[in-house]
Scaffold this active site. Sequence first.
Site, PDB file in Angstrom:
ATOM      1  N   CYS A   1       0.832  -1.203   0.000  1.00  0.00           N
ATOM      2  CA  CYS A   1       0.000   0.000   0.000  1.00  0.00           C
ATOM      3  C   CYS A   1       0.872   1.262   0.000  1.00  0.00           C
ATOM      4  CB  CYS A   1      -0.930  -0.020   1.218  1.00  0.00           C
ATOM      5  SG  CYS A   1      -2.061   1.380   1.257  1.00  0.00           S
TER       6      CYS A   1
ATOM      7  N   CYS B   1      -0.522   4.185   1.985  1.00  0.00           N
ATOM      8  CA  CYS B   1      -0.397   3.987   3.436  1.00  0.00           C
ATOM      9  C   CYS B   1       1.044   4.191   3.897  1.00  0.00           C
ATOM     10  CB  CYS B   1      -0.790   2.565   3.825  1.00  0.00           C
ATOM     11  SG  CYS B   1      -2.337   2.010   3.114  1.00  0.00           S
ATOM     12  N   ASP B   2       2.002   3.617   3.161  1.00  0.00           N
ATOM     13  CA  ASP B   2       3.359   3.506   3.694  1.00  0.00           C
ATOM     14  C   ASP B   2       4.402   4.345   2.962  1.00  0.00           C
ATOM     15  OD1 ASP B   2       2.461   1.763   5.639  1.00  0.00           O
ATOM     16  OD2 ASP B   2       2.792  -0.015   4.405  1.00  0.00           O
TER      17      ASP B   2
HETATM   18  C1  LIG Z   1       0.574  -3.591   4.411  1.00  0.00           C
HETATM   19  C2  LIG Z   1      -0.642  -2.716   4.529  1.00  0.00           C
HETATM   20  C3  LIG Z   1      -0.541  -1.519   5.177  1.00  0.00           C
HETATM   21  C4  LIG Z   1      -1.663  -0.701   5.291  1.00  0.00           C
HETATM   22  N1  LIG Z   1      -1.531   0.478   5.952  1.00  0.00           N
HETATM   23  C5  LIG Z   1      -2.607   1.295   6.043  1.00  0.00           C
HETATM   24  C6  LIG Z   1      -2.494   2.552   6.701  1.00  0.00           C
HETATM   25  O1  LIG Z   1      -1.424   2.925   7.196  1.00  0.00           O
HETATM   26  N2  LIG Z   1      -3.609   3.339   6.748  1.00  0.00           N
HETATM   27  C7  LIG Z   1      -4.797   2.957   6.190  1.00  0.00           C
HETATM   28  O2  LIG Z   1      -5.772   3.710   6.283  1.00  0.00           O
HETATM   29  N3  LIG Z   1      -4.927   1.790   5.550  1.00  0.00           N
HETATM   30  C8  LIG Z   1      -3.863   0.943   5.460  1.00  0.00           C
HETATM   31  N4  LIG Z   1      -3.975  -0.230   4.784  1.00  0.00           N
HETATM   32  C9  LIG Z   1      -5.269  -0.556   4.156  1.00  0.00           C
HETATM   33  C10 LIG Z   1      -6.232  -1.058   5.240  1.00  0.00           C
HETATM   34  O3  LIG Z   1      -5.601  -2.090   5.966  1.00  0.00           O
HETATM   35  C11 LIG Z   1      -7.512  -1.562   4.618  1.00  0.00           C
HETATM   36  O4  LIG Z   1      -8.083  -0.563   3.797  1.00  0.00           O
HETATM   37  C12 LIG Z   1      -8.525  -1.926   5.705  1.00  0.00           C
HETATM   38  O5  LIG Z   1      -7.969  -2.863   6.599  1.00  0.00           O
HETATM   39  C13 LIG Z   1      -9.801  -2.520   5.101  1.00  0.00           C
HETATM   40  O6  LIG Z   1     -10.650  -2.841   6.154  1.00  0.00           O
HETATM   41  P1  LIG Z   1     -11.810  -3.900   5.997  1.00  0.00           P
HETATM   42  O7  LIG Z   1     -12.474  -3.938   7.322  1.00  0.00           O
HETATM   43  O8  LIG Z   1     -12.609  -3.613   4.807  1.00  0.00           O
HETATM   44  O9  LIG Z   1     -11.121  -5.299   5.691  1.00  0.00           O
HETATM   45  P2  LIG Z   1      -9.805  -6.116   6.266  1.00  0.00           P
HETATM   46  O10 LIG Z   1      -9.000  -5.262   7.119  1.00  0.00           O
HETATM   47  O11 LIG Z   1      -9.271  -6.705   5.035  1.00  0.00           O
HETATM   48  O12 LIG Z   1     -10.522  -7.207   7.142  1.00  0.00           O
HETATM   49  C14 LIG Z   1     -11.257  -8.251   6.578  1.00  0.00           C
HETATM   50  C15 LIG Z   1     -11.712  -9.163   7.691  1.00  0.00           C
HETATM   51  O13 LIG Z   1     -12.617 -10.126   7.175  1.00  0.00           O
HETATM   52  C16 LIG Z   1     -12.322 -11.395   7.721  1.00  0.00           C
HETATM   53  N5  LIG Z   1     -12.870 -12.402   6.829  1.00  0.00           N
HETATM   54  C17 LIG Z   1     -12.602 -12.628   5.524  1.00  0.00           C
HETATM   55  N6  LIG Z   1     -13.344 -13.665   5.060  1.00  0.00           N
HETATM   56  C18 LIG Z   1     -14.109 -14.069   6.117  1.00  0.00           C
HETATM   57  C19 LIG Z   1     -15.071 -15.105   6.303  1.00  0.00           C
HETATM   58  N7  LIG Z   1     -15.424 -15.923   5.304  1.00  0.00           N
HETATM   59  N8  LIG Z   1     -15.633 -15.270   7.531  1.00  0.00           N
HETATM   60  C20 LIG Z   1     -15.307 -14.447   8.556  1.00  0.00           C
HETATM   61  N9  LIG Z   1     -14.418 -13.438   8.435  1.00  0.00           N
HETATM   62  C21 LIG Z   1     -13.820 -13.268   7.234  1.00  0.00           C
HETATM   63  C22 LIG Z   1     -10.802 -11.385   7.853  1.00  0.00           C
HETATM   64  O14 LIG Z   1     -10.376 -12.381   8.787  1.00  0.00           O
HETATM   65  C23 LIG Z   1     -10.592  -9.963   8.361  1.00  0.00           C
HETATM   66  O15 LIG Z   1     -10.767  -9.910   9.748  1.00  0.00           O
HETATM   67  C24 LIG Z   1      -2.890  -1.093   4.696  1.00  0.00           C
HETATM   68  C25 LIG Z   1      -2.992  -2.314   4.031  1.00  0.00           C
HETATM   69  C26 LIG Z   1      -1.889  -3.131   3.947  1.00  0.00           C
HETATM   70  C27 LIG Z   1      -2.013  -4.475   3.260  1.00  0.00           C
END
Ligand SMILES: Cc1cc2nc3c(=O)[nH]c(=O)nc-3n(C[C@H](O)[C@H](O)[C@H](O)COP(=O)(O)OP(=O)(O)OC[C@H]3O[C@@H](n4cnc5c(N)ncnc54)[C@H](O)[C@@H]3O)c2cc1C
Length: 325
Positions: free
Chosen positions: A141, A144-145
């Site tokens: 990302c 992000c980083d």
């Molecule tokens: C390396 C990295 C660094 C990042 N740094 C930043 C940052 O500094 N600032 C920022 O704003 N964003 C950052 N991001 C982006 C940010 O992490 C994502 O935009 C955010 O986490 C998305 O949130 P979400 O809740 O949609 O999904 P996710 O965080 O992807 O969570 C998905 C969840 O769904 C669960 N899940 C999936 N399938 C199932 C299932 N079948 N049953 C039950 N549970 C399930 C997973 O276990 C997980 O808990 C970064 C991303 C990465 C990869």
Amino acid sequence: MSEQIERVKCLIIGSGPAGYTAAIYAARADMKPLLYTGMEPGGQLTTTTEVDNFPGYPEGIDGPAMMVDLQKQAERFGTEVRIGMVTEVNFASEKGGIHTAIVDGKTKIEANTIIISTGATAKYLGLPSEQRLRGGGVSACAVCDGFFYRGQDVAIVGAGDTAAEEATYLSNICTKVTMLVRKGEMRASKAMQHRVAQTKNIEVLFNSEVEEVLGDQVVEGLRIVNNQTNEKHDIEITGLFIAIGHKPNTDIFKGQLDMDDAGYLKTKAGSTYTNMPGVFASGDVQDKIYRQAITAAGTGCMAALDAERYLAEVGIVEEVIGGNY
Ligand SMILES: Cc1cc2nc3c(=O)[nH]c(=O)nc-3n(C[C@H](O)[C@H](O)[C@H](O)COP(=O)(O)OP(=O)(O)OC[C@H]3O[C@@H](n4cnc5c(N)ncnc54)[C@H](O)[C@@H]3O)c2cc1C
């Protein structure tokens, strides 16, 4: 399959910023949400060390610590958080119908509303050296980083619009950006290719792949191989950004929910409504553009408010108590 069936007003699938924010709002609206964490409790932010751009943390915060805070906040208002993976769903197509979800292939949950927050998984190259240095200079990302590498030399892998956009983003912060493109041309739109070509501090290397990420604890360089000539050379960099795409975690919803070609869930504009009444989608699973913790949290809030209104519309106001029946 166990005989145990529970019915809840609101089932939340996923424990990232979207799922926990939905849980905070749903719990405070007395919807007694049940949340399943999936295989990655805390979501994508647990794979990063420092989150600097989430409002409310002036000094920044460690990603896993932030997600523990979000979980505690959701639990404080009565969210029940369980470890478990939803393996199957069956959505009722009529308004007010009862949806079912199977957890870990055995536990059946019935729910008036379901909020899907299963996120998207960033694709990596799969090299051992890359995996070892994730969080030590390898990131998926740039937005992000990238800031952590200001004034430094970095590389980015990818050839699509996202890669091109992230390369130009990094070029404003970093001294030099080396862009590695596996084929002899980029997939990005002509306009994006033009923008990359016009940016003086981006060097594009075609037919080039990462053979190894160099460095012990942190990224110090890359060994690059030209896949046409097999020639190898090393470059010095401190950050490597992988921009080869994301896979939305939507396999279990195929055939039931509308998705785009890449598998992202489609929601009604300006809301979190999917094509199934009572089923809402929030976070990265329905957003291939912004993919940030704050936008995921924002749509998590929307999903809980949409679910609350839906329950009122279909007249689910009585107490639904989780447990056997
Ligand atoms: C390396 C990295 C660094 C990042 N740094 C930043 C940052 O500094 N600032 C920022 O704003 N964003 C950052 N991001 C982006 C940010 O992490 C994502 O935009 C955010 O986490 C998305 O949130 P979400 O809740 O949609 O999904 P996710 O965080 O992807 O969570 C998905 C969840 O769904 C669960 N899940 C999936 N399938 C199932 C299932 N079948 N049953 C039950 N549970 C399930 C997973 O276990 C997980 O808990 C970064 C991303 C990465 C990869």
